[in-house]
Design an enzyme around this catalytic site. Structure first.
Site: not given
Length: 206
Positions: A86, A173-176
């Site tokens: 993401m 925020l940006g992650s997975r």
């Protein structure tokens, strides 16, 4: 909703700054309000409602697919893994990939390497949910923090019954999010494909 208090607070700060004669500061707060509202957006999704399907738990891009791997941490069995990255611009609300009963929820402290890194699934801070469906099939889905993320939210508890497509948490925020499932599934996505949480079928049981 996690974002409501933040949006309200920044919006109020924007209004106050303009009322007391600080339009530049007001513009900064306005920009932050719009950004936070965009980040916490939560669009409705329609799940396929089919017990053969495993659906994406996160919006984003498929960054890894592994078949017939030996998964030792969550399922302790042979498994297929699909990893979804993401970006900060994706919807960050996570959704349940199958219907069933939550077997356990496991949090692991760790590092904050970029979520797309090959070893992020092993070394980063993460929260795993292990779920069993009506046929006894087990699936693990793991929220993994990235280099910017510093907070993982998961609202599920052991013993809870959930429905495919239900909202269950988010990562800042940006992650997975990685999904581990039985090796018998047929993967329906490819590396580089964009998927939508609660809608895109990522794997199908025979």
């Amino acid at each position: 909703h996690e974002g409501h208090s933040r949006i309200f607070g920044l919006g109020a700060a924007c209004l106050v700054a303009n009322l007391i004669g600080y339009p530049t500061l007001g513009f900064v707060f306005f920009f932050l309000t719009v950004f936070v509202a965009f980040f916490f957006r939560d669009p409705d999704r329609i799940a396929p409602d089919d017990e053969r399907y495993i659906i994406a738990p996160a919006d984003g891009k498929v960054v890894t697919i592994e078949t017939n791997m030996q998964e030792q941490r969550f399922l302790n069995a042979a498994a297929t893994r699909v990893g979804i990255f993401m970006s900060p611009l994706d919807v960050h609300v996570n959704r349940v990939p199958i219907s069933g009963v939550v077997e356990s929820v496991r949090y692991h402290a760790g590092q904050f390497r970029p979520a797309f890194a090959a070893d992020a699934a092993d070394v980063n801070e993460q929260n795993a949910v292990i779920l069993t469906d009506a046929h006894g099939r087990r699936v693990a889905f793991v929220q993994i923090a990235g280099i910017l993320a510093r907070r993982i939210i998961c609202r599920l508890r052991g013993g809870e019954r959930v429905t495919q497509g239900d909202r269950y948490g988010l990562i800042m925020l940006g992650s997975r999010v990685d999904v581990y499932c039985s090796p018998e599934v047929r993967v329906k996505v490819h590396v580089g494909q964009l998927v939508r949480a609660g809608e895109t079928v990522i794997a199908e049981y025979p």
